[in-house]
Each structure stands twice: as structure tokens, then as C-alpha cells.
Design a protein around this motif. Sequence first.
Motif, PDB file in Angstrom:
ATOM      1  N   ARG A   1      24.073  54.841 -91.872  1.00  0.00           N
ATOM      2  CA  ARG A   1      23.994  54.674 -93.419  1.00  0.00           C
ATOM      3  C   ARG A   1      24.799  53.110 -94.019  1.00  0.00           C
ATOM      4  N   MET A   2      23.833  52.540 -94.509  1.00  0.00           N
ATOM      5  CA  MET A   2      24.397  51.227 -95.209  1.00  0.00           C
ATOM      6  C   MET A   2      23.353  50.652 -96.442  1.00  0.00           C
ATOM      7  N   VAL A   3      24.043  50.494 -97.703  1.00  0.00           N
ATOM      8  CA  VAL A   3      23.490  50.280 -98.635  1.00  0.00           C
ATOM      9  C   VAL A   3      23.415  48.412 -99.159  1.00  0.00           C
ATOM     10  N   SER A   4      22.276  47.883 -99.696  1.00  0.00           N
ATOM     11  CA  SER A   4      22.333  46.577 -99.713  1.00  0.00           C
ATOM     12  C   SER A   4      21.968  46.089-101.384  1.00  0.00           C
ATOM     13  N   ALA A   5      21.784  45.875-102.149  1.00  0.00           N
ATOM     14  CA  ALA A   5      21.685  44.721-103.539  1.00  0.00           C
ATOM     15  C   ALA A   5      21.413  44.183-102.997  1.00  0.00           C
ATOM     16  N   SER A   6      19.500  44.091-104.071  1.00  0.00           N
ATOM     17  CA  SER A   6      19.377  42.424-103.645  1.00  0.00           C
ATOM     18  C   SER A   6      18.673  41.580-104.581  1.00  0.00           C
TER      19      SER A   6
ATOM     20  N   THR B   1      16.053  41.219-105.760  1.00  0.00           N
ATOM     21  CA  THR B   1      15.124  41.331-106.602  1.00  0.00           C
ATOM     22  C   THR B   1      15.265  42.204-107.579  1.00  0.00           C
ATOM     23  N   GLY B   2      16.400  43.225-107.644  1.00  0.00           N
ATOM     24  CA  GLY B   2      17.304  43.712-108.437  1.00  0.00           C
ATOM     25  C   GLY B   2      16.499  45.556-107.488  1.00  0.00           C
ATOM     26  N   ALA B   3      16.786  45.019-106.346  1.00  0.00           N
ATOM     27  CA  ALA B   3      15.817  46.608-105.728  1.00  0.00           C
ATOM     28  C   ALA B   3      17.363  46.839-104.640  1.00  0.00           C
ATOM     29  N   VAL B   4      17.424  48.161-105.002  1.00  0.00           N
ATOM     30  CA  VAL B   4      18.672  49.140-103.829  1.00  0.00           C
ATOM     31  C   VAL B   4      18.434  49.193-102.746  1.00  0.00           C
ATOM     32  N   THR B   5      18.917  49.144-101.783  1.00  0.00           N
ATOM     33  CA  THR B   5      17.828  49.892-100.467  1.00  0.00           C
ATOM     34  C   THR B   5      18.900  50.741 -99.052  1.00  0.00           C
ATOM     35  N   ILE B   6      19.107  52.073 -99.185  1.00  0.00           N
ATOM     36  CA  ILE B   6      19.440  52.679 -97.829  1.00  0.00           C
ATOM     37  C   ILE B   6      18.867  52.046 -96.698  1.00  0.00           C
ATOM     38  N   PHE B   7      19.381  51.676 -95.855  1.00  0.00           N
ATOM     39  CA  PHE B   7      18.672  51.607 -94.153  1.00  0.00           C
ATOM     40  C   PHE B   7      19.600  52.271 -93.090  1.00  0.00           C
ATOM     41  N   ARG B   8      19.332  52.640 -92.704  1.00  0.00           N
ATOM     42  CA  ARG B   8      19.907  53.529 -91.444  1.00  0.00           C
ATOM     43  C   ARG B   8      19.947  52.759 -89.717  1.00  0.00           C
ATOM     44  N   TYR B   9      21.430  52.897 -89.671  1.00  0.00           N
ATOM     45  CA  TYR B   9      21.181  52.319 -88.758  1.00  0.00           C
ATOM     46  C   TYR B   9      21.490  53.064 -87.048  1.00  0.00           C
ATOM     47  N   HIS B  10      20.277  53.667 -86.094  1.00  0.00           N
ATOM     48  CA  HIS B  10      19.719  54.172 -84.689  1.00  0.00           C
ATOM     49  C   HIS B  10      20.524  53.480 -83.434  1.00  0.00           C
ATOM     50  N   PRO B  11      22.080  53.609 -83.484  1.00  0.00           N
ATOM     51  CA  PRO B  11      22.875  52.814 -82.618  1.00  0.00           C
ATOM     52  C   PRO B  11      22.063  53.549 -81.107  1.00  0.00           C
ATOM     53  N   ASN B  12      21.805  54.155 -80.610  1.00  0.00           N
ATOM     54  CA  ASN B  12      21.026  54.691 -79.505  1.00  0.00           C
ATOM     55  C   ASN B  12      19.611  53.330 -79.148  1.00  0.00           C
ATOM     56  N   THR B  13      18.300  53.778 -80.066  1.00  0.00           N
ATOM     57  CA  THR B  13      17.633  52.786 -79.612  1.00  0.00           C
ATOM     58  C   THR B  13      17.879  51.346 -80.408  1.00  0.00           C
ATOM     59  N   HIS B  14      19.089  51.035 -81.151  1.00  0.00           N
ATOM     60  CA  HIS B  14      18.945  50.111 -81.836  1.00  0.00           C
ATOM     61  C   HIS B  14      18.026  49.198 -82.444  1.00  0.00           C
ATOM     62  N   THR B  15      18.122  50.108 -83.715  1.00  0.00           N
ATOM     63  CA  THR B  15      16.683  50.053 -84.206  1.00  0.00           C
ATOM     64  C   THR B  15      17.163  50.490 -85.989  1.00  0.00           C
ATOM     65  N   ILE B  16      16.865  49.919 -87.101  1.00  0.00           N
ATOM     66  CA  ILE B  16      16.844  49.557 -88.218  1.00  0.00           C
ATOM     67  C   ILE B  16      16.238  50.408 -88.933  1.00  0.00           C
ATOM     68  N   SER B  17      16.067  51.618 -89.608  1.00  0.00           N
ATOM     69  CA  SER B  17      15.283  52.074 -90.369  1.00  0.00           C
ATOM     70  C   SER B  17      15.390  52.356 -92.344  1.00  0.00           C
ATOM     71  N   VAL B  18      14.119  52.152 -92.661  1.00  0.00           N
ATOM     72  CA  VAL B  18      15.037  52.321 -94.693  1.00  0.00           C
ATOM     73  C   VAL B  18      14.226  53.720 -94.806  1.00  0.00           C
ATOM     74  N   LEU B  19      15.613  53.941 -95.360  1.00  0.00           N
ATOM     75  CA  LEU B  19      15.712  55.797 -95.252  1.00  0.00           C
ATOM     76  C   LEU B  19      14.901  55.548 -97.239  1.00  0.00           C
ATOM     77  N   GLN B  20      16.015  54.836 -97.638  1.00  0.00           N
ATOM     78  CA  GLN B  20      15.399  54.925 -99.234  1.00  0.00           C
ATOM     79  C   GLN B  20      15.589  53.815-100.297  1.00  0.00           C
ATOM     80  N   HIS B  21      14.720  53.255-100.675  1.00  0.00           N
ATOM     81  CA  HIS B  21      14.259  52.110-101.150  1.00  0.00           C
ATOM     82  C   HIS B  21      14.345  52.044-102.763  1.00  0.00           C
ATOM     83  N   TRP B  22      14.864  52.163-103.638  1.00  0.00           N
ATOM     84  CA  TRP B  22      14.863  51.938-104.728  1.00  0.00           C
ATOM     85  C   TRP B  22      14.120  50.614-105.318  1.00  0.00           C
ATOM     86  N   ALA B  23      13.371  50.000-105.969  1.00  0.00           N
ATOM     87  CA  ALA B  23      12.695  49.070-106.163  1.00  0.00           C
ATOM     88  C   ALA B  23      13.211  48.280-108.158  1.00  0.00           C
ATOM     89  N   ARG B  24      13.249  49.231-108.442  1.00  0.00           N
ATOM     90  CA  ARG B  24      14.088  48.141-110.132  1.00  0.00           C
ATOM     91  C   ARG B  24      14.773  48.987-110.323  1.00  0.00           C
TER      92      ARG B  24
END
Lengths: 207, 645
Positions: A87-92, A94-117
Motif C-alpha cells: 500500500r502507498m499513500v499519495s498527497a495531492s 487538491t488537498g486529497a490523501v489517497t491510499i492505493f494498493r498495488y496487486h503484484p499478481n495482476t499488475h493493477t492498482i486500486s484505490v483503497l481509501q480516499h480522503w478528498a478534503r
Amino acid sequence: MENINAKYVSQKISKTRWCPVSYSSLQQPEVFATGSWDNEDNKVSIWSIGNHNNSGLEDGFEGDPQILCEHKHGGDVLDLQFLDQERMVSASSTGAVTIFRYHPNTHTISVLQHWARAHSYPCDNAPCTALVCSSPEIVTVGEDGRIVVFRADQEGAVRVIENADSSTIHAVTYLKTTEVLTVNSIGQLKLWDLRQQSSSPSQILSL
Amino acid sequence: DLKSVLSLSIQNIPALRRGKHMGFAWGQGNIFVYETLFKATGSGSPFIHEVRKDEDIYSPILRKLFNESHHIFVGLQTIREDLPSKNKKPQFVSISKNYRSVIRACMEELQQVAGYPLIRSVLLQVSILLAIELIWNLCEVLFIDAAPAGSLLLHLLDWVRLHKADVDEKARDVLQSDSPAEHRDYWDVVVSYVLQGRLDEARQMLGKKATLTPAANNIFKMMDNLLSKMPFYNPGGTQTLTEFDVKWRHWHEEVDRCLQDNSFASNQHLEVLCKILLGDEDTLLEHKDLLGTWYHFLVSRLLFCHPTVKPTELHYYAQSCMTMFLDSRSAPEPLDSILLAAFEFDIHQVIKDCSIALNNWWFVAHLTDLLDHCKLLQSHNLHFGSNLREFLLLEYASGLFTHHSLWQLAVDYFDHCLEFGRVYLELQIERVPLDTERKALKVLRICEQRQMSEQVRSICKIMAMRALRNNRLGSALSWSIRAKDAAFATLISERFLQDYCAKGTFSDLDLIDNLGPAMLLSDRLTFLGKYREFHKLYGEKRFKEAAKLLLSLMTAKIAPRSFWMTLLTDALPLLEQKEVIFSADQTYELMFCLEELTSSLNTPSSDSDKSMQEEDVELTKVELLRLALSRNLAMAIVKEGTVET
């Protein structure tokens, strides 16, 4: 001369982070994440420099990063940190903080959590300038002078220190597991003890 | 089709109704178009359409072209000027090759993306890049490398070979088949090899046929012999051009003899080859489909008629070849005109035609810059100031500036336009949208490095205003300090003071307490800092120092008159202390200040809108102060008059 590999990737990269490897494996990390900025559509991407698909090293492209997957990101990526191996977290901007999850098996990224403001002004967005993680806790700071503490498994913010700073906070880091250090745009370091409930720093150091 | 991609295009704006009038306004890199009516009444379309000429800068793959070529461009500018041009030629050629390899890399990547189903726009992009690389390569051969007679033809051969890749594909198909010598494309491949001067490969191919037809062994051996003996000029060797010419003529005569003797009469293919080796125009033209283009025809013809062609003779051959090859009915395509202009060594015409044909200044800007470094452009000034190189670079960079991301590249281009670059940069840099402080700081650094103080002030003011609007006083203050904007700092200090008066406490103490030398930026700011210092001293019970500071704020006129009442009220607790804090002299001064204040208050001023109650409060305060001051004065006089025993 050491091998220096340059690759043009058609986007301005703001942050790169190695994906943490488990302590048991003694290998160097082979996968890293990047965040882009100053694009109309920004994204968070995962790259690999390992020989995932190639059989040997004769390819001549050893060390050439290959993109594994990417995910769009609203606003500039102002900071990117790994929470744990997946899992990785990004600071945007726009003021948003998002947690992404990287799935190494399928090589995809999905959003786990998103705090928009996570960071905002009363009637506008405020960029979230930096963040630091100590799983499962995430501490973020922004141009609104706020310090926000999140937990990866909880919906809302755990703690918000309003007006922690009268100017923009540029960066944050852990000193101890309960203490964070922030720096602002006029060159002041502030030490915060998260155990205490007060909204003022325990120490201010001027540069 | 390569030729048709470089042409003027007419853009229809579908939303505008037919037959209506169009008004327009120039934007940065675009045009705003709208429907207009010349009559005063009537309804029209309420829309404004944006027409953008250059879509290329938004293509992600082409972005690499811009970034990489920027890198090469900056490297080129920093080549030392003091070396004589002779020594720099290999460097320039290498830089030219760098540019070309970047174009090729882009092409390859685009081709990979095109895939199935073939995306038309991407293929178009590839075709344009192919054309650009073709032109650039020719310019490199003719202008930058400036090969003399002898080497010239060899370079042109390379040029043609590089741009006719289908020969290798066909050859691969033929060789991979079961019986290559009987493949239907076999002779096409052999002839193509010969047309490109790749005689070794042609001989290898012929060998396969020879083994199949042992009966015709003799003539195949003869042909192999002729092919092997064809002289090629060796620039690095000891043979002079004249010697080579003599040798070549000998060989040419030998081939001619073979033809006259009808040696190859039994095999029509070999006879055709023989005629080609002699440079027979009609035979060459019979193979138009294999040649593909008039410039291939040109090079092949030169190879077999006049290998010692001089650069100055090229245009004559080029013109005649083009006429012979092309359909006389159709007008020459833009690409053809450009190449012809190059063969005529008319650099300016090449640049002009390319500027018109392409929708983006990238190519002409970089090529012209390189040619300018090679000192190949006459420095005639254009009517609108600056020379051609600078004009094109400015246009290109201005286009980059409209891009949300590539604007950073443009800065370097402006830096290397000595006459107008700075002005352009000053105008453009203020228009970069500043969403985050980080981006603002980047832009600021660019301005500060170039001593653009006007722009620094302007950007800081924008950021300060934004902060102020969001009630981030500390941020606003730090921006105005950075801009050394005294007026704004005063404004913000006023806000702080107002806040204090309203709430009774200071906000943002962390900022005010640590202003340091920045405090001196504006009087109001200094007062704010000092006033806060007074509060701190008071809090630390350092009363004497606090008192002294408080007094100095008024006597040194640091405090604004409007604040004096507050200051005097702050003095009250100090006056009421058991211990005497203000000395007699200091008390006199305080009294003086109070009188000064009350006299100005008593004058019928604009304060007449004060209510009766407020005035009462004011009067009471003044009374209290007078009383406290008098009492303090009495105590002070006594204390100072007492002799300590």
C-alpha cells in the motif's frame, strides 16, 4: 563509470519511492513507484527494473525501467510514501490523501481509501504538501497549516490540529513514534507530541 | 503516402453555420472564433470555439521528442565558441545525428502504438516524422557535413538506403522461402540492391540463381565479375578523385562493351542489370515502382552516370530527375519542393517551405539553430527585429509556454535568444498558473536566477493575495517579506493588529515572534514585532524593560497614532504597580503623549459618528490615565529624591 540509465517517460515525475521488500529476503528492491505532477492528467505508476520477463541479462536493457501499471491521480502528486509492501499513500495538490494498493499478481492498482478534503480552505482547495507513514498511522500536512492524523483502517481523521502553523507547512517527519517534526515556509521547525491534546507544538526551533 | 502529409489544411468548424460570418481573436497559440452578425438585430450562436493549431505538443510520445531535443539543444548552445569552425564540424554532425536518432526513436515508439487496428492519426504522425527525418538527413549531408565530390555520392547513397527499408523486408521474404531463386520477388530484390549500390548483396543473391542454372554459368560469372569490379570512391584512401574517375570510366566502358557484344542477350534480367549499371535512363525509369521516389532515381542515376558529382551540380540533376520521374500533370508536392530546394542549396527556401508545411515550429527551429551554429545562415535581419534563428526559436518556445507542463523547457530556449528572449520570458512567466506553492517557488527561482525582480514581486503578490483571501495571514506575510513588498506587509500587519484589538490576543505568534531582520521591511511590521515583544517582556515580568519599550514605541513614532490609546491603556498596569517602574522623566513623556493624543481627539474630526457612550468611555479612560500618571509621577519624584543611606 557507474551505470546511469536515463529514460524519458513523457510526464514530469515529482516523487519516486522504492517498494519496500520483506526483511526476510535479502534482495535489493526491484519495484518502484512514481507520482507525476504538472500534467493535465496525473498518475501514480509502478515500475520494475528486475528481469521479470527476460530470461537473461544479454538483452542489453538491464536496468531499463518497465512500467507495470498505473492509475490516474487527481491533482499533482506532492508526496508519495509506502505504508507497507503493498500500500502507498499519495498527497495531492487538491488537498486529497489517497491510499492505493498495488496487486503484484495482476499488475493493477486500486484505490483503497480516499480522503478528498483532508486539507482545505473554507472556500477553496488547499494542497496537501507532505505526509509520513508509520503503519497504520498516516500524518499529513498542507498549505492550510493543518496537521491531520489518519489511520489506514478508519474512515475519518483520527486527529486534526487546526492552525498548527500560520504559514504553509512544507514537510513532516517522524522523530519518534509519537512525535513528529514539521517545517514551514518561514524556516521554523516545530516539534509535536501527538500524545498530548494541545494544539501547540512542544518546541519551536528557528533556522 | 509520404508526400501528401505535408500540405496546407483547411479546418472546418462544424458548429458554425454555413454562410455565416466569422469573427476571431488571437490567443496564445490558438484562435477564438465566433459567429458574428453585421446587422444590429438577429440572433446568433452563443458559442466561442477554440481552434488550436498545434496538437502535437499534447501527444505523450511526441513529448519525448520535445524533451530529448531540448537536452540536445542546450548542449549545442554550450559548445565553446573559440574553437575554429573546422574543428567543430564533427561535433555538429554528431549533434545532427543525435537529433535524428531522437526522431527515429519517436517514430518507432509511435509505430508500436499504432498496432491493430491501425490508428490513422498515429500513422499520420509517423509519416510526418519520416518526412522530417528525411529532410533533416539530407540537410545534414548537404549543409552540415558538406561532403565534397566523391564522398557526396556515398553520403547520398546512405541517405537513400536509410529511407527505403522495404528492400530488406522483401529480401527477407525471398531468402526465407523454400527456393529463393524462384521466388516471384527475386529479381526485384536483385535489381533493388543494384539500384542502391549494394553490390555485394546483389552478388550473393545472384549466386543462388547461378547454382540453379549451371548452363548459364558463364554469363552469371561475367555479371558477378562486373559487379565486383565496380569502383567505389574511398575518401580515406590515397586515391585522388581524378584517379578514381579514370578507373570508373574504364569500368564503365567495359560494361558498355558487354552490352554492345550482346553478352547478356540470353538472359533478359541480366541484360536489364547491365543497362542499369550503365545508367541508362529509360531502363531506370522502367523500374519506377522499385525506385519509389524521384530522389532515389536521382541518386541511382548519379551512381551509374556521374559518381564524382559536385555539390554545385546537384540541382541540375535533381530538377531533371524530378521532371522525368513525376507525372507531368500533377503539381509538385510540398516535400518535393523542399527536397529540391535543399539540392539547390537554398537553405532559406527549405526553412520557409518547412515552416509552411508543418504545423509546429519544432523542426525548423532546431534545424535553423544548428545551421546557424555552423555559420551557414546569412545574418540578414528580418523586418520585425532579430534574425531568423531567434525568430523561429521564439515562436517555438512561445508555443511550448502554452503547454501546462512543457513551459519549463521554453525557459532555456528563451535564455539562448539573446535579443528578445528575456522580454518574451518576462511576459510569459507571469502567466504560468500557480496552483501550489511548490510550483510558485519553482517559477520564482527561475525569475530570481535571472534577476527579474518585477516578476518576482508580481508572483509573490499573487500568492500573498491568495493567502490573504484564505485568511492565512502568516503565509501572506511570508510572501510579502520574500517580495520585499513593504506596502503589502503594512496591510497584513494592520490585519494582525485589528485581530488583536478584536480578540485581545495575537494569532500566529510563531510568525511574529520570529520575524528577525524581516521586521524592518515596513514600519507597521516593526511596530507589530516590537509590540509583541512588549507583551513578552511583560509576561516575563521584566517590567522595566517592558516600560522602556512601550514608551519608545510612542516617542520614536513607531506606533501609529490610532494605536496610542491602546498602548497607554497597556501602560496602566505598569503604573499601578507597587514598585515604581516609570521614572519621572518617563512619566513626563507619557503625559506629553497623552496630551498630544487628547488634543487631537478633541478637535471636531470625522469621529463625530461616535456615539455618546463611546465618547464617555474614552473620557473615562483618559481620566484614569491622568490619575495614574500623576500618582506615578509623585512616587517617582519621591523615590528619585530620596538618598539611600
